[in-house]
Enzyme design. Structure first.
Site, short mmCIF file in Angstrom:
data_model
loop_
_atom_site.label_atom_id
_atom_site.label_comp_id
_atom_site.label_asym_id
_atom_site.label_seq_id
_atom_site.Cartn_x
_atom_site.Cartn_y
_atom_site.Cartn_z
N ASN A 1 0.86 -1.18 0.00
CA ASN A 1 0.00 0.00 0.00
C ASN A 1 0.90 1.24 0.00
O ASN A 1 2.13 1.13 -0.02
CB ASN A 1 -0.97 -0.01 1.19
CG ASN A 1 -0.27 -0.07 2.54
OD1 ASN A 1 0.85 0.44 2.70
ND2 ASN A 1 -0.89 -0.70 3.52
N LYS B 1 1.66 3.47 2.27
CA LYS B 1 2.55 3.58 3.43
C LYS B 1 3.72 2.62 3.31
O LYS B 1 4.88 2.98 3.55
CB LYS B 1 1.77 3.31 4.71
CG LYS B 1 2.59 3.40 6.00
CD LYS B 1 1.69 3.21 7.22
CE LYS B 1 2.48 3.35 8.53
NZ LYS B 1 3.48 2.28 8.70
N ASP C 1 -5.64 -7.98 1.18
CA ASP C 1 -5.76 -9.43 0.97
C ASP C 1 -6.59 -9.72 -0.27
O ASP C 1 -6.28 -10.62 -1.05
CB ASP C 1 -6.42 -10.09 2.19
CG ASP C 1 -5.60 -9.95 3.47
OD1 ASP C 1 -4.38 -9.80 3.36
OD2 ASP C 1 -6.21 -9.99 4.55
#
Length: 339
Positions: free
Chosen positions: A200, A202, A270
């Protein structure tokens, strides 16, 4: 591009998932007073449920999308580990859970009242695997890995995915096998030579060691990760901004989010890696698989908790699309040939 047809192609495709499994416990109740012992609310629990998390949720998504997942992980010799095995059976997930008396099953308990999470309590063992645990893990993977064209590594930092395991896997996987990893920042220096990763924003920022505030930052960080980690491809999930797909030799493509509402981002990553891997396993190219994953993630964030997207839900959502939405941000040079 017939998106619904491409989604249906995933039915029956097989994916191997290796990583950290966990059990998500939800305790729901009501708050009627403040504790006399401390200035905290007292939650009177009225309902409790368990869901599979971590690598287990990846496997759940593969199963609900019509694929055939095989999950290899570790858990403790405890009641929560037995719960995980029961849930996998109910979901139709073939699992090989290696039990260890020296570990406890990862349990995340969420206390919820008035549709708001009041507290989360974690129980876990996150130390590296000991020699016996590692031996059992590699033995289990070695026995099954040749059956799959696509492998997911789901790293939640609990010990299954490590530098030692990645080194072993690099020498063991078969030629042409696509290994895709959902990363944990603490293990970034150990990732190398994979087909792809799905960080992601971050995680990409921390992995590239640079702030990400703009499109240009996303592109620069992605290029740096591909170069330093020797990746063939990369997908960076951007939350409300969709995702960026890096295809060396073709370009960097942006897929805007398809989410109509966002209640809970739990498990969205996920869903993305499960859908991408399932698409690749069914013969789709990465961009097509990512478009399906982008749509599936948009469905997940509109629900509470880690849930699986069904083939029917995805097909219906894809049917509502009038066109494929993606934009080419820039060209991307082909990666140098591997030695």
């Amino acid at each position: 591009m017939n998106l619904a047809f491409n989604a249906s192609r995933m039915i029956g495709s097989r994916v191997l998932i290796i990583g950290d499994i966990m059990l998500d416990q939800y305790q729901k109740g009501v708050v009627e007073r403040i504790s006399p012992e401390a200035p905290v609310p007292i939650v009177k629990v009225t309902d409790q449920s368990f869901k599979i998390g971590g690598a287990g949720n990846v496997a759940q998504n593969v199963a609900t999308l019509g694929g055939k997942p095989t999950l290899i992980s570790l858990c403790g010799e405890d009641a929560y580990g037995r719960n995980l095995i029961e849930i996998c059976t109910e979901l139709g997930v073939e699992c090989r859970l290696i039990t260890s008396q020296f570990r406890e099953t990862t349990l995340k308990t969420r206390i919820i009242a008035a549709h708001q999470q009041m507290l989360r309590v974690d129980r876990e063992t996150d130390r590296p695997l000991d020699s016996l645990e590692f031996s059992k893990l590699t033995e289990a993977v070695d026995a099954r890995i040749d059956e799959f064209d696509t492998v997911i590594l789901s790293d939640y930092g609990k010990g299954v995915i490590s530098e030692k395991f990645l080194t072993w896997l690099h020498g063991r996987k078969k030629t042409g096998q696509k290994v895709i990893l959902d990363p944990k920042t603490c293990n970034f220096p150990h990732y190398s030579g994979l087909y792809g990763m799905t960080p992601n924003t971050k995680e990409a920022s921390e992995g590239a060691e640079m702030p990400i505030r703009s499109r240009e930052d996303i592109i620069e960080a992605g290029k740096k990760i591909i170069r330093e980690r020797s990746l063939q491809t990369l997908v960076i999930t951007l939350g409300a901004d969709g995702m960026a797909v890096f295809l060396p030799g073709a370009g960097v493509f942006h897929l805007p989010t398809m989410a109509k509402k966002v209640f809970d981002v739990t498990g969205a990553g996920d869903t993305v890696i499960a859908t991408i891997a399932l698409g690749l396993s069914s013969g789709l190219d990465l961009l097509s698989a990512s478009i399906l994953a982008n749509c599936a993630a948009g469905l997940v964030v509109g629900q509470v908790g880690a849930v699986g997207v069904s083939q029917e839900e995805l097909t219906e959502a894809l049917g509502a699309w009038t066109s494929v939405h993606h934009e080419k941000w820039c060209d991307l040079a082909a990666a140098p040939p591997s030695e």
